[in-house]
Design a protein around this motif. Structure first.
Motif, mmCIF file in Angstrom:
data_model
loop_
_atom_site.group_PDB
_atom_site.id
_atom_site.type_symbol
_atom_site.label_atom_id
_atom_site.label_comp_id
_atom_site.label_asym_id
_atom_site.label_seq_id
_atom_site.Cartn_x
_atom_site.Cartn_y
_atom_site.Cartn_z
ATOM 1 N N LEU A 371 -61.579 -25.883 2.102
ATOM 2 C CA LEU A 371 -61.456 -27.067 2.684
ATOM 3 C C LEU A 371 -59.986 -26.867 3.332
ATOM 4 C CD1 LEU A 371 -62.522 -28.004 -0.638
ATOM 5 C CD2 LEU A 371 -62.378 -30.272 0.261
ATOM 6 N N SER A 372 -60.120 -27.513 4.235
ATOM 7 C CA SER A 372 -58.711 -27.528 5.373
ATOM 8 C C SER A 372 -58.555 -29.029 6.103
ATOM 9 C CB SER A 372 -58.592 -26.478 6.512
ATOM 10 O OG SER A 372 -57.495 -26.747 7.306
ATOM 11 N N ILE A 373 -57.313 -29.439 5.513
ATOM 12 C CA ILE A 373 -57.007 -31.012 6.011
ATOM 13 C C ILE A 373 -55.715 -30.750 6.688
ATOM 14 C CG2 ILE A 373 -56.599 -33.258 5.497
ATOM 15 C CD1 ILE A 373 -57.989 -31.189 2.633
ATOM 16 N N THR A 374 -55.826 -31.265 8.254
ATOM 17 C CA THR A 374 -54.686 -30.766 9.007
ATOM 18 C C THR A 374 -54.339 -32.132 9.605
ATOM 19 O OG1 THR A 374 -55.370 -28.643 9.469
ATOM 20 C CG2 THR A 374 -53.860 -29.464 10.858
ATOM 21 N N ASP A 375 -52.908 -32.455 10.054
ATOM 22 C CA ASP A 375 -52.509 -33.599 10.651
ATOM 23 C C ASP A 375 -51.438 -33.349 11.586
ATOM 24 O OD1 ASP A 375 -49.753 -34.683 9.576
ATOM 25 O OD2 ASP A 375 -51.039 -34.423 8.002
ATOM 26 N N ASP A 376 -51.199 -34.150 12.762
ATOM 27 C CA ASP A 376 -50.209 -33.718 13.759
ATOM 28 C C ASP A 376 -49.129 -34.661 13.528
ATOM 29 O OD1 ASP A 376 -51.400 -36.197 14.455
ATOM 30 O OD2 ASP A 376 -51.698 -35.582 16.696
ATOM 31 N N GLY A 377 -48.890 -35.197 12.369
ATOM 32 C CA GLY A 377 -47.690 -35.761 11.866
ATOM 33 C C GLY A 377 -46.392 -35.313 11.967
ATOM 34 N N ARG A 378 -45.377 -35.952 11.358
ATOM 35 C CA ARG A 378 -44.170 -35.199 11.245
ATOM 36 C C ARG A 378 -43.828 -34.274 10.562
ATOM 37 N NH1 ARG A 378 -43.701 -40.402 8.554
ATOM 38 N NH2 ARG A 378 -43.398 -41.405 10.538
ATOM 39 N N GLY A 379 -44.688 -34.093 9.514
ATOM 40 C CA GLY A 379 -44.140 -32.787 8.651
ATOM 41 C C GLY A 379 -43.383 -33.089 7.561
ATOM 42 N N GLY A 380 -42.962 -32.073 6.806
ATOM 43 C CA GLY A 380 -42.041 -32.375 5.732
ATOM 44 C C GLY A 380 -42.546 -32.863 4.571
ATOM 45 N N ALA A 381 -43.751 -32.502 4.375
ATOM 46 C CA ALA A 381 -44.433 -33.106 2.951
ATOM 47 C C ALA A 381 -43.991 -32.340 1.870
ATOM 48 C CB ALA A 381 -45.909 -33.078 3.233
ATOM 49 N N ASP A 382 -43.836 -33.122 0.749
ATOM 50 C CA ASP A 382 -43.200 -32.257 -0.335
ATOM 51 C C ASP A 382 -43.800 -33.034 -1.630
ATOM 52 O OD1 ASP A 382 -41.649 -31.329 -2.522
ATOM 53 O OD2 ASP A 382 -39.905 -31.510 -1.602
ATOM 54 N N GLU A 383 -44.732 -32.147 -2.405
ATOM 55 C CA GLU A 383 -45.093 -32.685 -3.502
ATOM 56 C C GLU A 383 -44.100 -33.187 -4.694
ATOM 57 O OE1 GLU A 383 -46.906 -29.629 -6.318
ATOM 58 O OE2 GLU A 383 -46.923 -28.595 -4.637
ATOM 59 N N ARG A 384 -43.102 -32.862 -4.558
ATOM 60 C CA ARG A 384 -42.053 -33.336 -5.751
ATOM 61 C C ARG A 384 -41.594 -34.808 -5.308
ATOM 62 N NH1 ARG A 384 -38.077 -28.552 -4.761
ATOM 63 N NH2 ARG A 384 -38.353 -29.064 -2.747
ATOM 64 N N ARG A 385 -42.003 -35.470 -4.256
ATOM 65 C CA ARG A 385 -41.468 -36.788 -3.934
ATOM 66 C C ARG A 385 -42.565 -37.880 -4.386
ATOM 67 N NH1 ARG A 385 -39.940 -35.766 2.535
ATOM 68 N NH2 ARG A 385 -38.268 -34.278 1.942
ATOM 69 N N GLY A 386 -43.521 -37.613 -5.099
ATOM 70 C CA GLY A 386 -44.378 -38.068 -5.726
ATOM 71 C C GLY A 386 -45.520 -38.926 -4.655
ATOM 72 N N SER A 387 -45.967 -37.930 -3.513
ATOM 73 C CA SER A 387 -46.672 -38.748 -2.610
ATOM 74 C C SER A 387 -48.057 -38.530 -3.002
ATOM 75 C CB SER A 387 -46.337 -38.016 -1.170
ATOM 76 O OG SER A 387 -46.406 -36.676 -1.270
ATOM 77 N N GLY A 388 -48.590 -37.988 -3.947
ATOM 78 C CA GLY A 388 -49.912 -37.717 -4.436
ATOM 79 C C GLY A 388 -50.355 -36.375 -4.293
ATOM 80 N N ILE A 389 -49.679 -35.533 -3.558
ATOM 81 C CA ILE A 389 -49.739 -33.861 -3.470
ATOM 82 C C ILE A 389 -49.812 -33.330 -4.692
ATOM 83 C CG2 ILE A 389 -49.175 -31.922 -2.317
ATOM 84 C CD1 ILE A 389 -47.865 -33.706 -0.076
ATOM 85 N N GLY A 390 -49.001 -33.742 -5.556
ATOM 86 C CA GLY A 390 -48.958 -33.189 -7.081
ATOM 87 C C GLY A 390 -50.382 -33.218 -7.603
ATOM 88 N N GLY A 391 -50.945 -34.627 -7.626
ATOM 89 C CA GLY A 391 -52.169 -34.875 -8.226
ATOM 90 C C GLY A 391 -53.396 -33.969 -7.392
ATOM 91 N N ILE A 392 -53.382 -33.764 -6.216
ATOM 92 C CA ILE A 392 -54.260 -32.892 -5.660
ATOM 93 C C ILE A 392 -54.266 -31.629 -6.346
ATOM 94 C CG2 ILE A 392 -55.284 -31.920 -3.452
ATOM 95 C CD1 ILE A 392 -53.885 -34.196 -2.113
ATOM 96 N N ARG A 393 -52.874 -31.071 -6.256
ATOM 97 C CA ARG A 393 -52.791 -29.796 -6.974
ATOM 98 C C ARG A 393 -53.342 -29.800 -8.346
ATOM 99 N NH1 ARG A 393 -49.639 -25.175 -6.043
ATOM 100 N NH2 ARG A 393 -48.383 -26.311 -4.381
#
Length: 423
Positions: A371-393
């Motif tokens: 799976l590949s999910i790509t966006d053209d946004g501002r970047g700087g995503a960090d799973e330590r900030r509690g944005s849900g990326i940790g749950g995905i991992r």
């Protein structure tokens, strides 16, 4: 006639999809070959230093150069490990280089790395040069009709074209040869990239006994992650039931009691209360359906993974394209995980990225789902900030999968996920 009219656009779309896929595979292969050529140059330098130190040891003056040669070998191997890890084949870092020459030569990591620089510095270098020269030759030949008149006729053409060029017809023949070079590059590029990466994948992996212990540690960690993910999912379901359906069912009970008491005194009021109770019951039923969809979305059973992901994209706040190449069906748990990953990622894109567009690509290769999910946004995503990326991992690692996040400041953000889905 109607069937033929429908089949025509379908064939055109299939051809366009095939061409796009071949172009993507060829570009990826060229990128891997160029990256492998870079690490092959480092491996060649380390190999040359090894040979010089070995020859110096024969005359008794090379012992002092052994530590430097081994560090060069480790550096070249480390660059290849990093390259292969970025391409979706993670390799663990080895322990530090032993200090003594005798201990270093006995170290299984070091011996495998020495064999690697010999193989990659020769065969890998040759494959990288060939892989880079094929598309360059194709471009030179294809563009030759545009500039052949600037060259003397006796000079011939680019590459292997050594005969006299007398006019446009001869130049077009050279361009036709360029088409052949391009076809060879498209056909052989991916195979050469895999062959170039093979020594690194085999020789830079941990030795068998070390690999077993690392695998045990990895399985222990993924088992703990699976238990944590299960506990988080149970808490989410409990909160959803407690805060939603349970409260509405309590309201239904209260309203039914009020309606029963009002039935004898004021039937009209009782009917109004019953209507409110019916509305509350319907809301509770909707809440229960939402909870059930969160556990295992029924759309996966109804429409399959491709249909479910297209439904997610259609409901996304950010315009999103979906490309799915998954023949057959995967296990239900794998499809549910893929659905969860895409749903959570698109939610994060809408909430945090400021993106104007997103793209989801899903493909199956043998027993693996990518799976590949790509966006053209501002970047700087960090799973330590509690944005849900940790749950995905955690969800991915619970299935013994691999998760990679690339999000430099300024974007783009790319999430790569690899799941085992059986043969």
């Amino acid at each position: 006639m109607a069937t033929s009219a429908v089949a025509g656009p379908d064939r055109e779309r299939a051809v366009r999809r095939y061409v796009r896929e071949r172009v993507r595979i060829s570009v990826d292969a060229l990128e891997q070959l160029v990256g492998g050529l870079g690490t092959a140059i480092l491996a060649s330098a380390a190999l040359l230093l090894l040979v010089v130190v070995a020859l110096a040891c024969v005359v008794g003056i090379g012992l002092l150069g052994i530590p430097s040669a081994l560090k060069a070998v480790r550096s070249a191997a480390g660059r290849e490990r990093a390259r292969l890890s970025r391409s979706g084949f993670p390799l663990p870092e080895p322990p530090p280089v032993p200090t003594g020459a005798r201990e270093a030569l006995r170290d299984p990591w070091m011996r495998r790395e020495c064999v690697f620089v010999v193989t990659h510095g020769t065969v890998g270098f040759a494959l990288g040069v060939i892989g880079l020269s094929l598309p360059l030759s194709a471009v030179q030949n294809l563009l030759f009709p545009l500039y052949f008149w600037l060259l003397p006729p006796d000079m011939g053409g680019p590459g292997l074209v050594v005969w006299r060029i007398d006019g446009l017809l001869d130049a077009l023949v050279v361009a036709l040869i360029g088409v052949g070079w391009l076809a060879v590059a498209v056909a052989l590029g991916p195979r050469m990239a895999r062959l170039q990466a093979l020594p690194g994948r085999r020789l830079l992996a941990p030795p068998r006994d070390v690999d077993a212990s690392l695998r045990i540690a990895e399985l222990t960690a993924t088992r703990a992650a699976a238990l944590d993910a299960h506990a988080v999912e149970l808490r989410r379901i409990e909160r959803s039931l407690h805060d939603g359906a349970q409260n509405r069912l309590v309201a239904v009970t209260v309203l039914l009691g009020a309606a029963r008491r009002a039935l004898a005194r004021d039937p009209a009021q009782a009917a109004e209360v019953l209507d409110r109770a019916q509305d509350a019951a319907e809301s509770a039923l909707a809440e229960l359906r939402t909870v059930v969809r969160g556990i295992l979305p029924p759309v996966l059973d109804d429409r399959g993974l491709a249909g479910a992901l297209h439904g997610l994209a259609a409901g996304s706040a950010v315009p999103c394209t979906v490309e799915v190449d998954v023949p057959g069906r995967c296990a239900a748990s794998v499809e549910a995980t893929a659905y969860f990953v895409v749903a959570e990622a698109l939610t994060n894109v809408a909430r945090h990225s400021g993106a104007g567009a997103a793209a989801v690509t899903v493909r199956r290769d043998a027993d693996r789902l990518y799976l590949s999910i790509t966006d053209d946004g501002r970047g700087g995503a960090d799973e330590r900030r509690g944005s849900g990326i940790g749950g995905i991992r955690r969800r991915v690692e619970a299935h013994d999968g691999r998760f990679t996040l690339t999000s430099p400041p300024g974007g783009p953000t790319t999430i790569l996920v690899e799941l085992m889905c059986g043969s």
